[in-house]
Design an enzyme around this catalytic site. Structure first.
Site, PDB file in Angstrom:
ATOM      1  CG  HIS A   1      -3.474  -3.581   3.155  1.00  0.00           C
ATOM      2  ND1 HIS A   1      -2.415  -3.199   3.934  1.00  0.00           N
ATOM      3  CD2 HIS A   1      -4.059  -2.446   2.735  1.00  0.00           C
ATOM      4  CE1 HIS A   1      -2.364  -1.881   3.995  1.00  0.00           C
ATOM      5  NE2 HIS A   1      -3.357  -1.400   3.279  1.00  0.00           N
TER       6      HIS A   1
ATOM      7  CD  GLU B   1      -1.192  -6.561   4.955  1.00  0.00           C
ATOM      8  OE1 GLU B   1      -0.942  -6.787   3.758  1.00  0.00           O
ATOM      9  OE2 GLU B   1      -1.399  -5.417   5.395  1.00  0.00           O
TER      10      GLU B   1
ATOM     11  CB  CYS C   1      -0.987  -0.052   1.161  1.00  0.00           C
ATOM     12  SG  CYS C   1      -2.437   0.972   0.842  1.00  0.00           S
TER      13      CYS C   1
END
Ligand code: GLN
Length: 579
Positions: free
Chosen positions: A501, A503, A375
């Site tokens: 994102h 993750e 990001c």
């Protein structure tokens, strides 16, 4: 089967790990049942989106764009469900809805009261969520500690839930704490007894007690807790301190929790933790170690980057390597990358530390250190490339310098009109089209993927050509080609960044592809750092897994919802503001 509800309350002190406890209970059940987690927060914010990550930890983002409590990260990682924003209740949301109902006249003639109106509203919401999601089992986590004023309405709601859906369908679990005070060296039950009394005063009798303790509870203390709470010893479970939260489902199962739940709920349960167990063992048995740097602004609090740490744990189990995280505060002058094999520049907001991030990225690019930008990390990588490769030394993001000469990162025209701060970013799952011959493609193994987002700014479309002409590969774009979702560099062992994102969707059983790519490259880097640089062979980095399937409904980019403009208008907006 009638829907079952498991409610977890916390006693004695906060921070005992209720989220992990309920996620672990869910893990035991999720093999056989559709399990839906609900979190009830007492604060008056509508969601945690506007809360400081240092105070509140990471804001977790769901596919549907909901900004929710970070416990949802545990739920999704343990339960393999895609949660919905409505599953996170906050008193802010509850009061908003109650006030809307009152204005519409739904309570006409009545005095609207906390009890019963608000607590019944919450109780009915629990029931509606169960119906809408077709949950077999609903897990309800009540935030805070029993006795907190701000959570009383939730407590009253679960008490009356038991009456409404039948006591046999509701199971109360209480998480408490057994201290071993220094000098006394004995497990102490008094705090637990007191918190059970507080629950009883509110009409709730816990049926399972999980006691957090630094040792396994001894027989004496179990007897004591059991007899004062009208339970049997096997209904008192130790939540022993562990070095790895993924071990908690195993800790519970070793004490017979799944069969205890089966008896209490009167349903068959066969928890299967074989694969889970294997992966945890992998992590423990890892002999090789690598250091990965995370260069961010909130490095003082690991919770702000919780999902990134989790994604690294997942890779650790996958590659049998111990990953040490080295925190680098980018607002500090001295940046040393000598002992690291890979760098992550994570998401962030505002100007503090940005120049440090850009410097780190430059080092990674020039010294061929594996790099993953997330990001803000992608945005900083684009600025670094524009400045040092495209020779636009004043390139910046308008988030840092509103009037900069080369705004390679800029706010979307639609976002400019928005003054409200809450829930107004580009949030949730968006699809991206991946270039077939790219490294990103070889990692995902798909040309269409979907990842979650939380940002306002974008790579300015005006500069796409300049960046590409100078060698930056825009390896993934939004379906209409207007937004940069992934970038990468050639002739570098691993230089990849994404506007998303990744993750947030990483799981122990399925680590996020870009993290796997980073760690694979970092392992190689740690082994080869003495040798001259060899360009990677794409096939070598390829990770053959069907990871993120694009959601059919997202095939057409819905962009920014109703406020979405066509690409042309989008560009015009940029022109208006910058030419
Ligand atoms: N501040 C940047 C933006 O709003 C990046 C946000 C993030 O990293 N999550 O676009």
């Amino acid at each position: 089967m009638k829907r079952k509800y498991i409610i977890i309350t916390g006693g004695v002190l906060s921070g005992l790990g209720k989220g992990i406890a309920i996620a672990s209970i869910g893990k035991l059940l999720s093999h056989d049942y559709k399990v839906v987690p609900i979190k009830c927060d007492g604060y008056l914010n509508v969601d945690p989106g506007t809360m400081n990550p240092i105070e509140h930890g990471e804001v977790f983002v769901l596919d549907d764009g909901g900004e929710v409590d970070m416990d949802f990260g545990h739920y999704e990682r343990f339960l393999n469900v895609d949660c919905k924003v409505d599953w996170n209740l906050t008193m802010g949301k509850v009061f908003n809805e109650i006030r809307e109902k009152e204005r519409k006249g739904d309570f006409l003639g009545k005095t609207v009261q906390m009890v019963p109106h608000v607590s019944n509203f919450i109780r009915n919401r629990f029931i509606e969520i169960g119906e809408d999601s077709k949950a077999d089992i609903e897990l309800i986590e009540i935030g805070g500690t029993i006795g907190d004023m701000e959570n009383e309405l939730y407590i009253d709601a679960v008490r009356s839930l038991a009456r409404k859906v039948g006591k046999e369908n509701v199971l109360f679990v209480h998480l408490t704490y057994v201290p071993i005070p220094f000098g006394v060296d004995e497990q102490k039950s008094k705090p637990t007894q007191q918190s059970i009394t507080l629950l009883r005063k509110r009409g709730i009798e816990p049926e399972i007690i999980i006691a957090r303790c630094s040792e396994m509870l001894n027989g004496k203390i179990k007897n004591k807790i059991a007899s004062t709470s009208n339970l049997n010893n096997e209904e008192i479970i130790t939540g022993i301190d562990v070095d790895d939260v993924y071990k908690i489902p195993l800790v519970f199962e070793n004490q017979g929790l799944s069969q205890l739940l089966a008896r209490k709920l009167n349903i068959p349960i066969k928890a299967d933790l074989t694969r889970w167990n294997e992966l945890i063992k992998n992590k423990e048995e890892a002999k090789k170690e690598i250091n990965i740097a995370i260069a961010g602004k909130y490095t003082s609090l690991e919770d702000s980057y919780a999902s990134i740490i989790e994604a690294l744990h997942h890779c650790s189990a996958h590659f049998l390597v111990k990953i040490n995280v080295k925190w680098i505060d980018t607002s500090e002058e001295d940046i040393d990358l000598t002992d690291v094999s890979g760098v992550i520049v994570p998401g962030g907001f505002g100007s503090r530390g940005t120049e440090g991030k850009i410097k780190i990225i430059q080092k990674c690019r020039e010294n061929k250190i594996p790099f993953l930008g997330i990001c803000y990390g992608l945005q900083m990588a684009v600025i670094e490339f524009a400045r040092n490769v495209c020779n636009k030394s004043s390139a910046n993001t308008t988030e840092v310098d509103e009037n900069c000469e080369y705004p390679v990162i800029d706010i979307l025209p639609e976002q400019k009109k928005i003054i409200n701060k809450g829930g107004t970013m580009r949030l949730g799952a968006y699809p991206a089209i991946i270039k077939k011959d790219s490294l990103v493609y070889s990692l995902y193994g798909l040309d269409q993927i979907s990842e979650r987002h939380r940002h306002r700014y974008e790579v300015n479309p005006k500069y796409h050509d300049l960046l590409e002409e100078n060698g930056l590969i825009l390896s993934g774009l939004s379906p209409d080609g207007s937004l940069v979702e992934f970038i990468e560099l050639e002739n570098h062992p691993y230089f990849v960044a994404t506007q998303a994102h990744p993750e947030l969707k990483s799981k122990l059983e399925k680590p996020a592809p870009l993290f796997k790519g980073l760690i694979k490259a970092a392992i190689k880097y740690s082994e080869q750092s003495e040798l001259p640089y060899q360009p990677p062979i794409l096939e070598e980095l390829r990770i053959d897994e069907d990871f993120v399937r694009i959601d059919e409904s997202l095939e057409e980019d819905e962009g920014f919802g109703e406020a979405e403009n066509s690409f042309e208008e989008f560009e015009n907006g940029f022109r208006e503001s910058h030419l």
